[in-house]
Design a protein around this motif. Structure first.
Motif, mmCIF file in Angstrom:
data_model
loop_
_atom_site.group_PDB
_atom_site.id
_atom_site.type_symbol
_atom_site.label_atom_id
_atom_site.label_comp_id
_atom_site.label_asym_id
_atom_site.label_seq_id
_atom_site.Cartn_x
_atom_site.Cartn_y
_atom_site.Cartn_z
ATOM 1 N N LEU A 141 0.828 -1.208 0.000
ATOM 2 C CA LEU A 141 0.000 0.000 0.000
ATOM 3 C C LEU A 141 0.863 1.260 0.000
ATOM 4 C CD1 LEU A 141 -2.716 -1.134 2.567
ATOM 5 C CD2 LEU A 141 -3.066 -0.748 0.116
ATOM 6 N N LEU A 142 1.929 1.227 0.770
ATOM 7 C CA LEU A 142 2.831 2.384 0.818
ATOM 8 C C LEU A 142 3.516 2.585 -0.527
ATOM 9 C CD1 LEU A 142 4.415 1.924 4.363
ATOM 10 C CD2 LEU A 142 2.750 3.656 3.655
ATOM 11 N N THR A 153 0.239 13.285 -7.771
ATOM 12 C CA THR A 153 -1.217 13.142 -7.741
ATOM 13 C C THR A 153 -1.639 12.728 -6.336
ATOM 14 O OG1 THR A 153 -1.093 10.817 -8.430
ATOM 15 C CG2 THR A 153 -1.336 12.481 -10.162
ATOM 16 N N PRO A 154 -2.851 13.098 -5.919
ATOM 17 C CA PRO A 154 -3.310 12.728 -4.567
ATOM 18 C C PRO A 154 -3.367 11.209 -4.399
ATOM 19 C CG PRO A 154 -4.730 14.407 -5.537
ATOM 20 C CD PRO A 154 -3.854 13.905 -6.648
ATOM 21 N N VAL A 155 -3.009 10.749 -3.201
ATOM 22 C CA VAL A 155 -3.127 9.323 -2.879
ATOM 23 C C VAL A 155 -4.606 8.976 -2.858
ATOM 24 C CG1 VAL A 155 -2.714 7.530 -1.150
ATOM 25 C CG2 VAL A 155 -1.003 9.338 -1.539
ATOM 26 N N PRO A 156 -5.019 7.947 -3.577
ATOM 27 C CA PRO A 156 -6.440 7.570 -3.587
ATOM 28 C C PRO A 156 -6.968 7.372 -2.164
ATOM 29 C CG PRO A 156 -5.247 6.352 -5.255
ATOM 30 C CD PRO A 156 -4.211 7.088 -4.458
ATOM 31 N N GLU A 157 -8.175 7.840 -1.962
ATOM 32 C CA GLU A 157 -8.783 7.758 -0.632
ATOM 33 C C GLU A 157 -8.841 6.313 -0.130
ATOM 34 O OE1 GLU A 157 -12.995 8.866 1.632
ATOM 35 O OE2 GLU A 157 -12.594 9.576 -0.401
ATOM 36 N N LYS A 158 -9.154 5.379 -1.015
ATOM 37 C CA LYS A 158 -9.233 3.971 -0.637
ATOM 38 C C LYS A 158 -7.884 3.460 -0.157
ATOM 39 C CE LYS A 158 -10.682 -0.539 -2.384
ATOM 40 N NZ LYS A 158 -11.229 -1.276 -3.545
ATOM 41 N N ALA A 160 -5.365 5.314 1.073
ATOM 42 C CA ALA A 160 -5.047 5.979 2.346
ATOM 43 C C ALA A 160 -5.787 5.311 3.506
ATOM 44 C CB ALA A 160 -5.412 7.453 2.252
ATOM 45 N N LYS A 161 -7.047 4.980 3.262
ATOM 46 C CA LYS A 161 -7.840 4.323 4.311
ATOM 47 C C LYS A 161 -7.281 2.937 4.623
ATOM 48 C CE LYS A 161 -12.584 3.111 5.561
ATOM 49 N NZ LYS A 161 -14.002 3.118 5.113
ATOM 50 N N SER A 162 -6.885 2.207 3.579
ATOM 51 C CA SER A 162 -6.329 0.866 3.771
ATOM 52 C C SER A 162 -5.006 0.921 4.519
ATOM 53 C CB SER A 162 -6.136 0.179 2.412
ATOM 54 O OG SER A 162 -7.379 -0.025 1.769
ATOM 55 N N ILE A 163 -4.214 1.948 4.247
ATOM 56 C CA ILE A 163 -2.942 2.115 4.967
ATOM 57 C C ILE A 163 -3.205 2.300 6.461
ATOM 58 C CG2 ILE A 163 -1.012 3.697 5.346
ATOM 59 C CD1 ILE A 163 -0.952 4.147 2.307
ATOM 60 N N GLY A 164 -4.199 3.147 6.801
ATOM 61 C CA GLY A 164 -4.541 3.351 8.209
ATOM 62 C C GLY A 164 -5.024 2.075 8.862
#
Length: 208
Positions: A141-142, A153-158, A160-164
């Motif tokens: 994911l990282l 480009t922005p990190v996709p929200e999905k 970022a959420k999966s990383i958390g």
């Protein structure tokens, strides 16, 4: 004022007076340690204790001396300590009975302990495997997030959420392993104490 009678007069009255006319006679000690006789009982004046006499001058009822606040407080402390000691002794007796009834021999006790350790070790091993998987997932994911950053480009929200979520799961598995390691140490310590107690109880039984 209450009537106080000399000792010889009291004894004479006890013997000479008819039964129906006899009054109650009290022999008391005041707070100064002085003894006196009276036909009424005054707990304050009888602070040192005393007794009620019959017609023959024999005590038929006794009165304890009035205790000081310090004495009463000390008695309460002693009573509380005894109650606590009795509670601990009762709990220990119950635990001893359970210990003797649960295991027929030292081997049974040790076998139960080994099974407990195996369960702990199994949980730790499972947590390690899950941790390794979650660490690989986080690394992937990282890597995806890093590509987005390189592409500005922005990190996709999905992602970022999966990383958390992955990081939370890693923390959870680490906490599980720390907790189980602590449980293992406690289990070993408790087993040593339990085994020593078991041997002591068997020795006492053999002695009787």
């Amino acid at each position: 004022m209450k009537r106080v009678l000399p000792a010889l007069a009291v004894l004479a009255l006890c013997v000479a007076a008819p039964v129906h006319a006899q009054k109650k006679i009290y022999k008391c000690t005041n707070e100064k340690g002085e003894t006196y006789f009276a036909n009424t009982y005054d707990p304050v004046r009888c602070a040192g204790g005393g007794s009620q006499l019959n017609a023959q001058g024999v005590a038929v009822r006794n009165f304890d001396r009035i205790k000081s606040a310090e004495e009463l407080a000390a008695e309460k402390v002693a009573a509380d300590e005894k109650a606590e000691a009795d509670r601990i002794a009762a709990e220990q007796k119950a635990a001893d009975q359970v210990l003797l009834m649960s295991y027929a021999s030292e081997d049974d006790l040790t076998r139960a302990h080994q099974q407990e350790l195996q369960m702990i070790d199994t949980t730790v091993a499972t947590a390690k495997l899950q941790l390794e998987n979650q660490q690989r997932t986080l690394a992937d994911l990282l890597a995806v997030a890093a590509e987005s950053e390189r592409a500005k480009t922005p990190v996709p929200e999905k992602i970022a959420k999966s990383i958390g979520t992955a990081r939370s799961q890693i923390e959870e598995q680490n906490a599980v392993m720390v907790r189980k390691d602590a449980e293992r140490l406690v289990s070993i310590k408790e087993h040593k104490e339990k085994l020593a107690r078991y041997r002591d109880l068997l020795a006492r039984q053999a002695a009787h």
